[in-house]
Design an enzyme around this catalytic site. Structure first.
Site, short mmCIF file in Angstrom:
data_model
loop_
_atom_site.label_atom_id
_atom_site.label_comp_id
_atom_site.label_asym_id
_atom_site.label_seq_id
_atom_site.Cartn_x
_atom_site.Cartn_y
_atom_site.Cartn_z
CD GLU A 136 -1.96 -2.29 1.51
OE1 GLU A 136 -0.79 -2.71 1.63
OE2 GLU A 136 -2.96 -2.99 1.73
N1 COA Z 1 -6.87 -2.35 -8.34
C1 COA Z 1 -7.40 -2.17 -9.56
N2 COA Z 1 -6.99 -2.82 -10.65
C2 COA Z 1 -5.98 -3.71 -10.49
C3 COA Z 1 -5.39 -3.95 -9.25
C4 COA Z 1 -5.87 -3.23 -8.15
N3 COA Z 1 -5.40 -3.40 -6.91
N4 COA Z 1 -4.41 -4.87 -9.40
C5 COA Z 1 -4.43 -5.21 -10.71
N5 COA Z 1 -5.37 -4.50 -11.36
C6 COA Z 1 -5.72 -4.57 -12.78
C7 COA Z 1 -4.70 -3.84 -13.67
O1 COA Z 1 -4.97 -2.46 -13.72
C8 COA Z 1 -4.92 -4.55 -14.99
O2 COA Z 1 -6.08 -4.02 -15.58
P1 COA Z 1 -6.10 -3.73 -17.17
O3 COA Z 1 -5.78 -5.05 -17.83
O4 COA Z 1 -7.50 -3.26 -17.46
O5 COA Z 1 -5.03 -2.71 -17.43
C9 COA Z 1 -5.23 -5.97 -14.57
O6 COA Z 1 -5.67 -5.92 -13.22
C10 COA Z 1 -4.02 -6.89 -14.63
O7 COA Z 1 -3.01 -6.31 -13.83
P2 COA Z 1 -1.52 -5.98 -14.39
O8 COA Z 1 -0.94 -4.90 -13.55
O9 COA Z 1 -1.55 -5.76 -15.85
O10 COA Z 1 -0.79 -7.37 -14.10
P3 COA Z 1 0.76 -7.59 -13.81
O11 COA Z 1 0.95 -9.07 -13.82
O12 COA Z 1 1.61 -6.74 -14.71
O13 COA Z 1 1.00 -7.02 -12.30
C11 COA Z 1 0.46 -6.76 -9.98
C12 COA Z 1 0.31 -7.63 -11.25
C13 COA Z 1 -0.41 -7.39 -8.90
C14 COA Z 1 1.94 -6.76 -9.54
C15 COA Z 1 0.01 -5.32 -10.27
O14 COA Z 1 -1.27 -5.36 -10.91
C16 COA Z 1 -0.12 -4.49 -9.03
O15 COA Z 1 0.87 -4.00 -8.49
N6 COA Z 1 -1.37 -4.29 -8.52
C17 COA Z 1 -1.61 -3.47 -7.39
C18 COA Z 1 -1.37 -4.23 -6.10
C19 COA Z 1 -1.55 -3.30 -4.91
O16 COA Z 1 -0.83 -2.32 -4.75
N7 COA Z 1 -2.53 -3.60 -4.06
C20 COA Z 1 -2.82 -2.82 -2.90
C21 COA Z 1 -3.83 -1.78 -3.22
S1 COA Z 1 -4.00 -0.55 -1.94
#
Ligand code: COA
Length: 257
Positions: A136
């Site tokens: 976060e």
């Molecule tokens: N909220 C909203 N959307 C999210 C999400 C979240 N917490 N985590 C992933 N997504 C969405 C992405 O925006 C993407 O959407 P899109 O295809 O429409 O662009 C989809 O899910 C796939 O995620 P992507 O980031 O492309 O996959 P990745 O394999 O490259 O990375 C993560 C995966 C988990 C490392 C990365 O998505 C990430 O860092 N997510 C946030 C995690 C986080 O910080 N959670 C705490 C929130 S306070």
């Protein structure tokens, strides 16, 4: 019980309520409505004698990537942000004090609110693809539930490492840290959780309910404080910058350094 509560799918069979986080195209990121849907589901599962144990898992390749970061931008003014936090905290609390045993079956990412859901689950099983983390701070926030309840499972050093560095723990480190007790081979996390659930479901419900209530005594402490602090963090410039950077797929530039 219904078979669907917003992004949550439900199946009840043989005493086991299988709860599926079902938004795989967004890695099961938790929508605004998720929190109230979860509370309703829990209330109905608690009242349903056909449910003796609850298993929660994720559809697709991951358990859950946390709160819906893209939705954070639409939360509006500070009171609206506090209301959102309260819904989330109330749902975590409802999950934690749910009177029947709960088991999380984790594969892939369990990040942010996804990791926190496992912290308020009674038993946690994962497969070898699991990655647990509380990233976060990268969006100017803290794991509001994790800072209150995380150290009931892990020691403080593991938790601080996760929060301060954004480290993602693999299955073995998650077991060392205390976030999980059982590691199944790849793809077998749900089968293992269901096997465990059948064992739990065969035991006298009242004995488990009483044991759970005693084991969880005092667990509500700190929720209110963290709710206010998290709501405050939701209103900072760095939170806005973190959310914008996530959406724009760039590194954030924080002002509070
Ligand atoms: N909220 C909203 N959307 C999210 C999400 C979240 N917490 N985590 C992933 N997504 C969405 C992405 O925006 C993407 O959407 P899109 O295809 O429409 O662009 C989809 O899910 C796939 O995620 P992507 O980031 O492309 O996959 P990745 O394999 O490259 O990375 C993560 C995966 C988990 C490392 C990365 O998505 C990430 O860092 N997510 C946030 C995690 C986080 O910080 N959670 C705490 C929130 S306070």
């Amino acid at each position: 019980m219904q078979d669907r509560y917003g992004m949550i799918g439900v199946q009840v069979a043989d005493g086991i309520c299988r709860v599926t986080l079902d938004r795989p195209e967004k890695l099961n990121a938790l929508t605004y409505a998720f929190w109230t849907d979860l509370v309703q589901l829990l209330a109905e599962a608690e009242a349903d004698d056909a449910v003796r144990v609850l298993v929660i898992h994720g559809a697709g390749s991951h358990f859950c990537a946390g709160g819906d970061i893209e939705g954070f931008g639409e939360l509006g003014d500070i009171p609206a942000r506090r209301r959102y936090q309260k819904l989330a905290f109330d749902a975590f609390r409802a999950f934690e004090v749910f009177a029947k045993p709960t088991i999380a079956a984790v594969h892939g990412y369990a990040l942010g609110g996804g990791c926190e859901l496992t912290m308020v689950t009674d038993l946690v099983v994962c497969d070898t693809t699991a990655r647990f983390g509380t990233p976060e701070a990268a969006v100017g926030l803290m794991p509001g539930l994790g800072v209150v309840r995380g150290h009931a499972n892990t020691n403080l050093h593991w938790l601080k490492q996760m929060i301060f560095t954004g480290a993602r723990l693999d299955a073995e480190d998650a077991r060392l840290a205390g976030l999980v007790t059982t590691i199944a081979p790849e793809g077998q996390h749900l089968d293992e959780a269901l096997r465990m659930a059948a064992e739990v479901a065969s035991r006298p419900a009242t004995a488990l309910r009483v044991a759970k209530a005693i084991l969880n005594r005092g667990s509500g402490e700190g929720y209110d404080y963290s709710l206010e602090a998290t709501a405050l963090l939701h209103s900072t410039d760095d939170q806005r910058e973190g959310v914008a950077a996530f959406k724009e797929r760039r590194q954030p530039t924080f002002s509070d350094r």
